[in-house]
Design a protein around this motif. Structure first.
Motif: not given
Lengths: 358, 66
Positions: A3, A6, A117, A144-145, A232, A234, A242, A246-251, A254
């Motif tokens: 912290v 930064k 982010e 990621a890509r 790649k 996806c 969750d 808290i915002p979350c995502r799954t996938s 790839s």
């Protein structure tokens, strides 16, 4: 990054720069005359990009209002094309705010610090970098890509020659286009300021006598069909909140694939019949957490989309011989490659008849 | 005559001012201002001591690639 790190100004280079001489409170607010931390930080603006930059850089700031980094209109146009309702307060709008909005970036998140982010944090002791850091800024979001392809991080797939042989960073090709063209764009390919291979490799139009493959295919095939490697893909991204809200995502995991299909955005600028297609992470149920059928017309947009993989090579398996492609169904997107639930959406890009062997 | 008196008085005052070594005290100029912001944000140890612990708001339920 810790912290404290930064917000740490390691050397005095910034303080001696034009921006440093402006003084902290002019941009960030707060009170520089007191030593007590809480009081000094009253009213502080961590990222003053929105109001601060256009004071001096109004031309770029104005242009940047049309940038996809600012507007996120690339996401919006695809969701709206699938019948999504993004009006304020709608279920999809809430989902958009919780998930897609994270990809918005400000001037400071490219030129001073790492993107929010990625947790933020000064990149070079608050020095304003005209050219963003490839590692800390561009790839921080596009990792990621594009980043993995470009640097050769996908197992068994070498990096792009523009990097491995020429050490070109992102901004060597992607310059002013990143600030937009001044006109709203539906996606990166409709940005009229975007660069193309031929902008540097002009000889592809004139060396056709020495290069029969160019003679045969130029204008009909996207360059990447012959000059990129597997990339790649996806799929099945699902977003929600969750148990703690808290915002979350799954996938799904790839896949590294190479698929040629029909051009979904054929135009005078992109006249190719065949292009490389990448599966977008989306699916019909991506936003189901927020409500049923939030993309009611999801068959209106293909899930296999026009792509420009960033692992360019002079020689690739596809350009070894004519029959590397001709008659080779494995590298074409055929109906069997497409999830039955998505076939209707991809009807316009699926190759029905693989070109016959030569 | 009036003008001559005024000029003489002015010269005398200027001479006295210079002789006394007076000068306008230097104010902070841009870039030279030593604010509490700069003092703290350039001091690694102080920053470490005063940094607030910010909890990451990343969900552990997130899986797959972004």
């Amino acid at each position: 990054m810790e912290v404290w790190e930064k917000a740490y100004i390691k050397d005095s280079k910034f303080l001696e720069s034009n921006h440093g001489m402006v003084g902290c409170v002019i941009c960030h607010g707060g009170d520089s005359s007191v030593e007590e931390k809480e009081t000094a930080h009253q009213g502080i603006v961590i990222d003053p990009s929105e109001e601060g930059c256009n004071t001096c850089h109004s031309d770029i700031a104005l242009l940047n209002e049309s940038s996809l980094h600012t507007t996120l209109s690339g996401f919006m146009s695809k969701l709206e094309a699938r019948g999504g309702d993004l009006s304020e307060g709608s279920a999809l709008d809430t989902a958009f705010d919780n998930h897609c909005q994270q990809c918005h970036t400000s001037c400071g998140q490219c030129h001073i610090s790492r993107p929010d982010e990625m947790g933020g944090g000064l990149v070079s002791s608050h020095v304003f970098r005209k050219t963003p850091s490839m590692q800390n800024n561009c790839i921080a979001c596009h990792g990621a890509r594009i980043g993995d392809e470009y640097l050769g991080s996908n197992e068994g797939v070498p990096g792009d020659v523009h990097w491995t042989q020429e050490t070109m960073t992102c901004t060597a090709c992607h310059g002013q286009e990143l600030h937009g063209s001044g006109a709203m764009a539906d996606d990166r390919y409709s940005n009229t300021a975007a660069i193309g291979c031929e902008d540097c490799h002009e000889d592809v139009w004139t060396d056709t006598a020495a290069n029969p493959q160019h003679e045969q295919h130029i204008g009909d095939l996207e360059c990447q069909i012959c000059h990129s490697l597997a990339y790649k893909n996806c799929s099945s991204c699902h977003v929600g909140l969750d148990e703690e809200g808290i915002p979350c995502r799954t996938s799904e995991p790839s896949q590294i694939l190479f698929k040629i299909g029909l051009n979904p955005i054929r135009s005078a600028e992109r006249p190719y019949k065949y292009v490389v297609l990448r599966h977008a992470p989306t699916c019909a149920s991506t936003f189901d957490y927020y409500g049923p059928a939030l993309q009611p017309d999801c068959d209106a947009e293909p899930t296999w989309k026009y792509a420009t993989p960033h692992n360019i090579q002079l020689r690739t398996p596809q350009n070894e011989s004519c029959n590397s492609c001709h008659g080779n169904a494995d590298i074409f997107l055929t109906e069997d490659d497409v999830d039955p639930a998505e076939r209707e959406a991809n009807r316009g890009v699926i190759v029905i008849q693989v070109p016959a062997p030569q | 005559m009036k003008r001559l008196v005024t000029a003489v008085i002015g010269l005398v005052l200027l001479a006295a001012f210079v002789a006394a070594g007076c000068s306008v005290p230097p104010g902070p100029t841009p870039g030279e201002e030593v604010s509490s912001c700069v003092l703290c944000h350039t001091d690694k140890d102080l920053l470490k001591q005063t940094a607030s612990v910010v909890e990451e708001v990343k969900s552990e339920a997130t899986t797959g690639e972004g």
